[in-house]
Scaffold this active site. Structure first.
Site, PDB file in Angstrom:
ATOM      1  N   LYS A 238       1.933   2.195   1.296  1.00  0.00           N
ATOM      2  CA  LYS A 238       1.324   2.311  -0.028  1.00  0.00           C
ATOM      3  C   LYS A 238       1.416   3.719  -0.608  1.00  0.00           C
ATOM      4  O   LYS A 238       1.474   3.870  -1.799  1.00  0.00           O
ATOM      5  CB  LYS A 238      -0.106   1.815   0.007  1.00  0.00           C
ATOM      6  CG  LYS A 238      -0.165   0.397   0.610  1.00  0.00           C
ATOM      7  CD  LYS A 238      -0.948  -0.587  -0.159  1.00  0.00           C
ATOM      8  CE  LYS A 238      -0.783  -1.991   0.398  1.00  0.00           C
ATOM      9  NZ  LYS A 238      -1.607  -2.241   1.577  1.00  0.00           N
TER      10      LYS A 238
ATOM     11  N   ASP B 260     -10.745   2.443   6.117  1.00  0.00           N
ATOM     12  CA  ASP B 260      -9.393   1.958   5.832  1.00  0.00           C
ATOM     13  C   ASP B 260      -8.968   2.607   4.518  1.00  0.00           C
ATOM     14  O   ASP B 260      -9.461   2.253   3.456  1.00  0.00           O
ATOM     15  CB  ASP B 260      -9.424   0.425   5.713  1.00  0.00           C
ATOM     16  CG  ASP B 260      -8.085  -0.157   5.259  1.00  0.00           C
ATOM     17  OD1 ASP B 260      -7.123   0.619   5.048  1.00  0.00           O
ATOM     18  OD2 ASP B 260      -8.009  -1.388   5.116  1.00  0.00           O
TER      19      ASP B 260
ATOM     20  N   TRP C  64      -9.215  -7.242   2.102  1.00  0.00           N
ATOM     21  CA  TRP C  64      -8.896  -6.471   3.311  1.00  0.00           C
ATOM     22  C   TRP C  64     -10.158  -6.159   4.092  1.00  0.00           C
ATOM     23  O   TRP C  64     -10.187  -6.261   5.325  1.00  0.00           O
ATOM     24  CB  TRP C  64      -8.131  -5.197   2.958  1.00  0.00           C
ATOM     25  CG  TRP C  64      -6.797  -5.470   2.323  1.00  0.00           C
ATOM     26  CD1 TRP C  64      -6.406  -5.121   1.067  1.00  0.00           C
ATOM     27  CD2 TRP C  64      -5.683  -6.172   2.908  1.00  0.00           C
ATOM     28  NE1 TRP C  64      -5.116  -5.557   0.838  1.00  0.00           N
ATOM     29  CE2 TRP C  64      -4.654  -6.198   1.945  1.00  0.00           C
ATOM     30  CE3 TRP C  64      -5.466  -6.783   4.145  1.00  0.00           C
ATOM     31  CZ2 TRP C  64      -3.427  -6.808   2.180  1.00  0.00           C
ATOM     32  CZ3 TRP C  64      -4.242  -7.386   4.384  1.00  0.00           C
ATOM     33  CH2 TRP C  64      -3.242  -7.401   3.406  1.00  0.00           C
TER      34      TRP C  64
HETATM   35  C1  LIG Z   1      -2.176  -3.333   2.317  1.00  0.00           C
HETATM   36  C2  LIG Z   1      -3.511  -3.111   2.897  1.00  0.00           C
HETATM   37  C3  LIG Z   1      -3.832  -3.495   4.208  1.00  0.00           C
HETATM   38  C4  LIG Z   1      -2.874  -4.246   5.101  1.00  0.00           C
HETATM   39  O1  LIG Z   1      -1.874  -3.433   5.538  1.00  0.00           O
HETATM   40  P1  LIG Z   1      -0.767  -3.955   6.571  1.00  0.00           P
HETATM   41  O2  LIG Z   1      -0.109  -2.663   6.945  1.00  0.00           O
HETATM   42  O3  LIG Z   1       0.112  -4.902   5.837  1.00  0.00           O
HETATM   43  O4  LIG Z   1      -1.459  -4.604   7.718  1.00  0.00           O
HETATM   44  C5  LIG Z   1      -5.088  -3.202   4.676  1.00  0.00           C
HETATM   45  N1  LIG Z   1      -5.999  -2.569   3.919  1.00  0.00           N
HETATM   46  C6  LIG Z   1      -5.733  -2.189   2.650  1.00  0.00           C
HETATM   47  C7  LIG Z   1      -6.777  -1.490   1.854  1.00  0.00           C
HETATM   48  C8  LIG Z   1      -4.491  -2.453   2.100  1.00  0.00           C
HETATM   49  O5  LIG Z   1      -4.213  -2.086   0.843  1.00  0.00           O
END
Ligand SMILES: *Cc1c(COP(=O)(O)O)cnc(C)c1O
Length: 356
Positions: free
Chosen positions: A193, A169, A102
């Site tokens: 998540k 993030d 990511w």
């Molecule tokens: C799942 C995830 C993403 C991507 O998320 P989307 O909402 O599917 O774009 C980005 N960063 C991290 C750390 C993730 O776990």
């Protein structure tokens, strides 16, 4: 207790009480004899949902004055670009840590628009640790990091000193523990998540960011657009926001971050202790960087794979197959996963040791 013990990495387990309430609202929301899914997002009933969701984010995370809380579509993947548009000057410079797939995608977006200094990378060891040996420069627009690396099971336990705006993030560990929001200029996280169903992405942004980089930003990508319209610039992902609100109510009612942090630490300790104790298994991430959310581990001898897979499948455990880039197993222990589900997985590991 859920029928299946759900270790999915995302979208992931939600509390059963939340799912029940969401189900009811899809049938008849607020006694309107209408579904949550068929009313105007501008109706007073839905505006109240948006207001409560926003207020709960601020309350639970203790968001200081001077920050806006926004719910947007596009996922954290759009957050990679929104970061650049809102924080980087024209042909500007930023620094990133490369701690996984990511983080890498975030770096790729930034490289389209300016200079990217990759300060630390663990790529050569398949991202099994968090690089810490770097200094964040002071002549950049911002520093970006990924707090929890969902695929590799590593997690930042602290954030580096830095004199420039810090962006994170937090998709896979937001709301899992206390965090000092005032360290950050911007945080973003996909809902799926730890918050709710896929569809909404949460942004927490310092108002001082608005207009600061002087660039022309397309309306949808400009966080100020959404802050000024209280996340109603266009139709928001109503279902995801509603269920996120229910999850936040659930979190608050149970004791908020102190409660969930203790529970998450208990679950992680239970599983990692077994991974380390059981001679058949080993963890893949560096000890000090292990994620409380996603535990990655492998069998030392693949010959036991079929027997182990049968044990956990028979116990109705779901979603522990590792990501294809790591292999083995990944147990994602997000907020709503009960301690009993982790105990059951540990029991399967002990049973394998006895019978192997
Ligand atoms: C799942 C995830 C993403 C991507 O998320 P989307 O909402 O599917 O774009 C980005 N960063 C991290 C750390 C993730 O776990």
């Amino acid at each position: 207790m859920a029928k299946v013990h759900n270790y999915s990495a995302g979208p992931c387990i939600l509390d059963e009480s939340v799912l029940k309430e969401a189900q009811a609202a899809v049938g008849n929301f607020d006694n309107l004899d209408l579904s949550l899914l068929e009313i105007s997002h501008r109706s007073k009933n839905f505006v109240a949902v948006m207001d409560e969701a926003t207020a709960l984010v601020k309350e639970i995370l203790n968001v200081p004055e001077g920050y806006s809380v926004i719910f947007l579509q596009g996922g954290a993947s759009l957050g990679f670009l929104i970061t650049v548009m809102n924080l980087m000057r024209e042909n500007g410079k930023a620094a990133y840590t490369d701690t996984g797939a990511w983080a890498n995608k975030a770096i790729k977006e930034a490289k389209l628009f300016g200079d990217v200094n990759v300060l630390g990378t663990s790529k050569d060891s398949n991202y099994n640790f968090i690089p810490k040996d770097y200094t964040v420069p002071s002549d950049i627009d911002y520093f970006h990091c990924t707090s929890n690396n969902t695929i590799y099971g590593t997690q930042m336990k602290s954030f580096p000193e830095c004199s420039v705006p810090l962006v994170c993030d937090m998709s896979s560990d937001i709301f899992s523990k206390s965090v000092d929001i005032s360290q950050f200029d911007m945080i973003y996280a996909g809902a799926q998540k730890n918050l709710g169903p896929a569809g909404a992405t949460l942004y927490i942004v310092k108002d001082a960011v608005f207009g600061r980089n002087g660039r022309t930003i397309p309306a949808y990508l400009d966080l100020q657009t959404h802050a000024s319209k209280e996340s109603m610039f266009n139709t928001p992902p109503v279902f995801s926001i509603y269920v996120s609100m229910l999850t936040l109510r659930w979190l608050k009612a149970n004791g908020g971050l102190p409660w969930i942090e203790a529970r998450n630490n208990e679950k992680a300790a239970l599983l990692y202790n077994e991974i380390d104790r059981n001679p058949l298994f080993e963890g893949t991430a560096n000890l000090e960087d292990r994620s409380v959310m996603n535990a990655c581990f492998v069998l030392k001898d693949e010959a036991h794979k079929d027997a182990f897979d049968k044990l956990w499948n028979d116990s109705k455990i779901n979603g522990i197959k590792g990501h294809r880039s790591v292999g083995g197993y990944r147990a994602s222990m997000y907020n709503a996963l009960p301690v009993e589900s982790v105990q059951l997985l540990v029991d399967c590991m002990k049973e394998l040791e006895k019978t192997a």
